[in-house]
Enzyme design. Structure first.
Site, PDB file in Angstrom:
ATOM      1  N   ASP A  62     -17.454   0.701  -7.249  1.00  0.00           N
ATOM      2  CA  ASP A  62     -16.985  -0.468  -6.511  1.00  0.00           C
ATOM      3  C   ASP A  62     -15.485  -0.351  -6.299  1.00  0.00           C
ATOM      4  O   ASP A  62     -14.704  -0.260  -7.249  1.00  0.00           O
ATOM      5  CB  ASP A  62     -17.311  -1.748  -7.286  1.00  0.00           C
ATOM      6  CG  ASP A  62     -17.127  -2.995  -6.438  1.00  0.00           C
ATOM      7  OD1 ASP A  62     -16.407  -2.921  -5.425  1.00  0.00           O
ATOM      8  OD2 ASP A  62     -17.712  -4.032  -6.787  1.00  0.00           O
ATOM      9  N   ASP A  68     -18.639  -1.789 -14.248  1.00  0.00           N
ATOM     10  CA  ASP A  68     -19.415  -2.600 -15.186  1.00  0.00           C
ATOM     11  C   ASP A  68     -20.413  -1.654 -15.855  1.00  0.00           C
ATOM     12  O   ASP A  68     -21.526  -1.450 -15.367  1.00  0.00           O
ATOM     13  CB  ASP A  68     -20.158  -3.730 -14.460  1.00  0.00           C
ATOM     14  CG  ASP A  68     -19.200  -4.600 -13.647  1.00  0.00           C
ATOM     15  OD1 ASP A  68     -18.089  -4.868 -14.145  1.00  0.00           O
ATOM     16  OD2 ASP A  68     -19.563  -4.997 -12.518  1.00  0.00           O
ATOM     17  N   ASP A 118     -23.163   2.242 -13.696  1.00  0.00           N
ATOM     18  CA  ASP A 118     -22.298   1.158 -13.229  1.00  0.00           C
ATOM     19  C   ASP A 118     -23.212   0.059 -12.706  1.00  0.00           C
ATOM     20  O   ASP A 118     -23.946   0.264 -11.732  1.00  0.00           O
ATOM     21  CB  ASP A 118     -21.361   1.665 -12.125  1.00  0.00           C
ATOM     22  CG  ASP A 118     -20.360   0.607 -11.694  1.00  0.00           C
ATOM     23  OD1 ASP A 118     -20.359  -0.496 -12.277  1.00  0.00           O
ATOM     24  OD2 ASP A 118     -19.570   0.891 -10.768  1.00  0.00           O
ATOM     25  N   ASP A 120     -24.878  -2.911 -10.824  1.00  0.00           N
ATOM     26  CA  ASP A 120     -24.728  -3.393  -9.461  1.00  0.00           C
ATOM     27  C   ASP A 120     -25.746  -4.492  -9.220  1.00  0.00           C
ATOM     28  O   ASP A 120     -26.764  -4.587  -9.934  1.00  0.00           O
ATOM     29  CB  ASP A 120     -24.928  -2.252  -8.458  1.00  0.00           C
ATOM     30  CG  ASP A 120     -24.282  -2.560  -7.113  1.00  0.00           C
ATOM     31  OD1 ASP A 120     -23.917  -3.725  -6.892  1.00  0.00           O
ATOM     32  OD2 ASP A 120     -24.152  -1.636  -6.296  1.00  0.00           O
ATOM     33  N   ASP A 125     -25.747   2.078 -10.185  1.00  0.00           N
ATOM     34  CA  ASP A 125     -25.307   3.416  -9.798  1.00  0.00           C
ATOM     35  C   ASP A 125     -25.227   4.335 -11.016  1.00  0.00           C
ATOM     36  O   ASP A 125     -24.590   3.998 -12.020  1.00  0.00           O
ATOM     37  CB  ASP A 125     -23.931   3.347  -9.119  1.00  0.00           C
ATOM     38  CG  ASP A 125     -23.962   2.539  -7.835  1.00  0.00           C
ATOM     39  OD1 ASP A 125     -24.880   2.771  -7.036  1.00  0.00           O
ATOM     40  OD2 ASP A 125     -23.087   1.677  -7.664  1.00  0.00           O
ATOM     41  N   SER A 391     -53.655  32.104  -0.903  1.00  0.00           N
ATOM     42  CA  SER A 391     -53.885  31.574   0.435  1.00  0.00           C
ATOM     43  C   SER A 391     -55.094  32.221   1.114  1.00  0.00           C
ATOM     44  O   SER A 391     -56.200  32.206   0.582  1.00  0.00           O
ATOM     45  CB  SER A 391     -52.611  31.746   1.265  1.00  0.00           C
ATOM     46  OG  SER A 391     -52.691  30.989   2.460  1.00  0.00           O
ATOM     47  N   ASP A 676     -50.146  26.087  -2.337  1.00  0.00           N
ATOM     48  CA  ASP A 676     -50.293  27.504  -1.973  1.00  0.00           C
ATOM     49  C   ASP A 676     -49.261  28.354  -2.707  1.00  0.00           C
ATOM     50  O   ASP A 676     -48.068  28.039  -2.716  1.00  0.00           O
ATOM     51  CB  ASP A 676     -50.101  27.595  -0.457  1.00  0.00           C
ATOM     52  CG  ASP A 676     -50.439  28.951   0.109  1.00  0.00           C
ATOM     53  OD1 ASP A 676     -50.336  29.946  -0.627  1.00  0.00           O
ATOM     54  OD2 ASP A 676     -50.794  29.007   1.298  1.00  0.00           O
TER      55      ASP A 676
END
Length: 852
Positions: A62, A68, A118, A120, A125, A391, A676
């Protein structure tokens, strides 16, 4: 507290375990389970205390305020749920001094993840994450570590660790040196209905954190089951599981103008918890569990431990079925070498020869038929031990093995049969009638409990392409094709990938054989009949019917599981480069190897710097496999052994490789993403190079258009990272541009290195000869051999599923010819392998005698 009444239940078998009891009588499975690769060990518990002290100089996301911050702690080997500190608001130097306690088992690799967030309003975050090996702390020590998060800004996280030996007695585990199985507890119960209580829209939410079942919802009212609703949970005993019960009341609310879609509201009434460790073993108890002041729920519960008998085979040796096959096949090979090469040899001395086919859709399938026909014409098909493919080559194999005697018959008949399907129209696969049939079959599969996805639909499309009718054949049916050693042993290849990681960065090879399906990397195998069933902690939870082989073909040939980055790479030769700048940055921040107490099996401390929200958006868009098939993970609930890094299949020495993050490896995942094998190496080299198979000669048939030696280069890199013997691959620039029919790679000084004969898909001398040394006589014969295999106008494009009859015949003929034209090269390699095998056996005999 809850009140409990105990009743003994002598001889009572839990219904949830009944499905696993009957099939345990299978003698072959019991012999495989008792194989010597796994062992029982006793290890002590330790008490780990982690104190998150403080962080310094934290720069949040921020711009208008300071960070925070809080720290999340994740230690999945000790606790199924993460812990977290409180949030310290608006601070660059947050201080917590919070301590968290764990009981850890010393047999497993305990990796603690400390992630700084942090806070939010919308989505927290992730700032950085520290990955720390708890084994780097000596028992009895208290160590304070300062982890540097950002050298430039001097960001740091300070944490204190303390480990003490637990007073709990040591416990026994089962391990193969890579995986660890802990005791599993099964808690089965019944919620009792009381007619005297008032009716209401009451709902019970039951959960055992970390359990296989996660959460179960049950109405607290009279149902069709007069005795009440049943529930069952399977959990790890060592994580101290507990049964949580939450009572809810669902109130119906009439919609209004503000919330026209809202018609009910859930009211929380209370909750209670039962520690599973407090329940007696093998006895049913009645519990009155208070959920609130006015609500008590009555349940009957029984706890059983499951440990001694695993339903998954932990071991690196070959399955009992494959070992039995090898004993019988050696006699067939000895007779074949005598007939084809006039060599008299004992069955135990014969070389092990593997024939492998690459991917390439219908082109690979058709070409593989031609190559095998060439080997049969040389009378060398009976000299081979293994037949493996990815395959399109697996499509060839799976149809051949429907006949238990296919290699002892002229291959012209199955080739004529497959020509009929390859050259016919495929429009019927998408008719209304066929689509209705597919829909019904997928719905039935889902009702049976299987995970249904796009690869299953693709498998049904392939079923029509190859048979044009329902084909009920299953992979386990192919046991009849190898029971007498009459055919080479089939190994089908798939790779387990991550939904958002390129197959070139991470892929785990999964082998499918008539007897077992599994990962040799982990030494974990289940019976082929049980593929698609649900396993947890090595035990069968829900057994389901084995799927038809067409659904496996959908996995083996799931070219549609490519992500956008891989599609771009195939088109341009490189991935989307700018995506690399958005990926997580991983670096070593604390090199514990320099410390005197460091054990080489311990992982270094690493810092993971996330790419951010924009990165996640682009990663999800370009890296995700939108059509990848999710399947039940039969290794789920097993842990990584403390010394798993010493096994060569793991690239854990690379700090940024997923192998170095045991908390995120396959056993910790809910699902497998099997696709595959071409997404890793477009040829099944890793499966036949396993040391247990002891292969001497590999006949590699490559049916890709571009980069004829790419599979060799990728295999060479794969082997170098894992210490697997493989010959040096050296080709000229001219060979890259204009490859020849056959190349031989070997190490003359090391008999442990297999001899590799590599056959690129080329039309070289076939243009001039209709057979080795025989010129074409007519214009039609000359025209037949003069054609281009590749190019934009080629009929053999990978996305082409229908060929003209003449194009099909040409592709069969050129691959058959390329084998016949190199008869002496193949026979010389077999003779050399026979001599090397004898030397190898003599060396082993001397080594064994010295040990004695």
């Amino acid at each position: 507290m809850f009140r409990a009444a105990v009743r003994s239940l002598p001889g009572r078998a839990l219904p949830a375990m009944a499905a696993a009891v009957l099939w345990k009588k299978d003698k072959e499975r019991e012999r495989a389970i008792k194989a010597p690769s796994w062992r029982k060990e006793v290890h002590p518990y330790y008490n780990l205390s982690v104190t998150v002290v403080r962080a310094q100089n934290i720069q949040g996301t921020d711009m208008l305020s300071k960070a925070d911050c809080y720290v999340q702690l994740r230690l999945p080997t000790a606790s199924p749920l993460p812990d977290r500190t409180k949030v310290v608001y608006n601070s660059t130097d947050p201080e917590w001094n919070e301590t968290f306690h764990y009981r850890i088992h010393s047999a497993v690799k305990n990796i603690l993840e400390l992630t700084l967030y942090d806070r939010d309003l919308m989505l927290d975050d992730k700032l950085s994450s520290v990955v720390f090996d708890v084994g780097n702390i000596k028992p009895g020590q208290t160590v304070r570590r300062v982890f540097k998060l950002n050298r430039k800004d001097k960001e740091a996280l300070e944490v204190e660790f303390q480990i003490e030996e637990s007073q709990d007695p040591p416990s026994e585990i089962i391990t193969n040196g890579v995986l660890v199985a802990h005791p599993c507890v099964c808690v089965e119960g019944r919620i009792k209905y009381d007619e005297n209580k008032e009716n209401g829209n009451y709902m019970l939410k039951l959960s055992v954190p970390g359990s296989y079942e996660k959460q179960i919802n049950a109405p607290l009212e009279k149902t069709e089951n007069e005795e009440g609703d049943n529930f069952v949970f399977h959990a790890d005993r060592d994580t101290s599981p507990h049964l949580d019960v939450c009572l809810l009341n669902t109130l119906r609310v009439a919609p209004n103008d503000l919330a026209p879609e809202l018609d009910k509201r859930t009211l929380y009434l209370g909750k209670g918890s039962v520690p599973i460790s407090s329940l007696p073993e093998g006895q049913e108890i009645d519990i009155d569990l208070p959920l609130s002041k006015n609500h008590v729920v009555n349940m009957s519960i029984t706890k059983e431990e499951r440990f001694q008998e695993l339903d998954i085979r932990l071991g690196f040796e070959l399955s009992y079925g494959e070992r039995d096959f090898l004993k019988k096949r050696k006699k067939v090979i000895a007779q074949s070498l005598k007939n084809a090469l006039d060599l008299n040899t004992e069955p135990d001395e014969v070389p092990v020869v593997a024939v492998i086919g690459s991917g390439g859709g219908t082109r690979a399938m058709t070409s593989f038929y031609g190559s095998l026909q060439g080997l049969q014409d040389l009378k060398l098909l009976d000299s081979t031990t293994y037949l493996s493919g990815v395959s399109g080559s697996t499509w060839c194999m799976s149809t051949l093995y429907e006949d238990p005697e296919w290699s002892n018959k002229d291959l012209k008949e199955p080739i004529d049969r497959v020509q009929k399907f390859v050259t016919s129209s495929k429009s019927g696969a998408f008719s209304a009638e066929r689509l209705k049939q597919c829909t019904q079959e997928l719905m039935a599969l889902e009702r049976d409990g299987h995970k249904v996805n796009f690869s299953d639909l693709w498998g049904l499309v392939l079923e029509y392409f190859l048979h044009q009718k329902d084909n009920p054949v299953k992979l386990s049916d192919q046991q009849n094709s190898v029971c007498r050693g009459q055919n080479p042993y089939p190994i089908y290849a798939g790779v387990n990938v991550r939904a958002n990681i390129s197959g070139g960065d991470f892929a785990e090879w999964c082998e499918f054989t008539p007897h077992e399906v599994g990962f040799r990397k982990y030494g974990a195998f289940i019976r082929t009949e049980d593929f698609g069933s649900e396993f947890f902690m090595g035990h069968l939870i829900h057994r389901r019917k084995e799927p038809k082989i067409c659904f496996l073909q959908g996995v083996w040939g799931s070219a549609f599981a490519a992500n956008l980055d891989e599609i771009w790479a195939r088109a341009s030769g490189t991935g989307i480069r700018w995506l690399n700048s958005l990926t997580d940055v991983i670096r070593v921040i604390d090199n514990c190897r320099k410390l005197h107490f460091h054990d080489p099996s311990h992982l270094q401390t690493r810092l993971v710097m996330p790419g951010g929200m924009v990165s996640n958006i682009f990663q999800d868009l370009f890296k995700s496999r939108f059509t990848a098939g999710e399947l039940y993970n039969f290794t789920r609930g097993l842990y990584l052994y403390k010394d798993y890094m010493g096994v060569r299949e793991f690239v854990a020495w690379k700090g940024n490789h997923l192998d170095a993050f045991p908390n995120d490896l396959t056993p910790m995942e809910e699902n497998l993403y099997l696709v595959d094998g071409g997404f890793s190496i477009n040829s099944p080299f890793p499966l036949v190079l396993q040391s247990e198979r002891d292969v001497d000669v590999i006949l590699s048939f490559n049916y890709s258009w571009q980069a004829p030696f790419e599979v060799l280069d990728l295999t060479s890199k794969y082997c170098k990272e894992r210490g697997i013997p493989f010959p040096k691959i050296t080709v000229t620039e001219e060979d890259e541009k204009q490859p020849k029919e056959c190349y031989v790679f070997m190490d003359a000084d090391n008999p442990r290195v297999p001899i590799v004969l590599h056959f690129p898909l080329v039309n070289d001398t076939f243009r001039k000869y209709k057979a080795p040394g025989v010129f074409p006589e007519t214009d039609e014969e000359k025209k037949f051999g003069d054609f281009l295999l590749e190019g934009k106008d080629s009929p053999y494009r990978t996305k082409s599923f229908t060929y003209e009859p003449n194009d099909f015949n040409r592709l069969i003929a050129v691959n058959r010819y390329n084998v016949l034209n190199n008869e002496e090269t193949i026979k010389s390699a077999l003779k050399a392998a026979l001599d090397r095998r004898k030397k190898k056996m003599a060396y082993r005999a001397i080594k064994k005698e010295k040990k004695i």
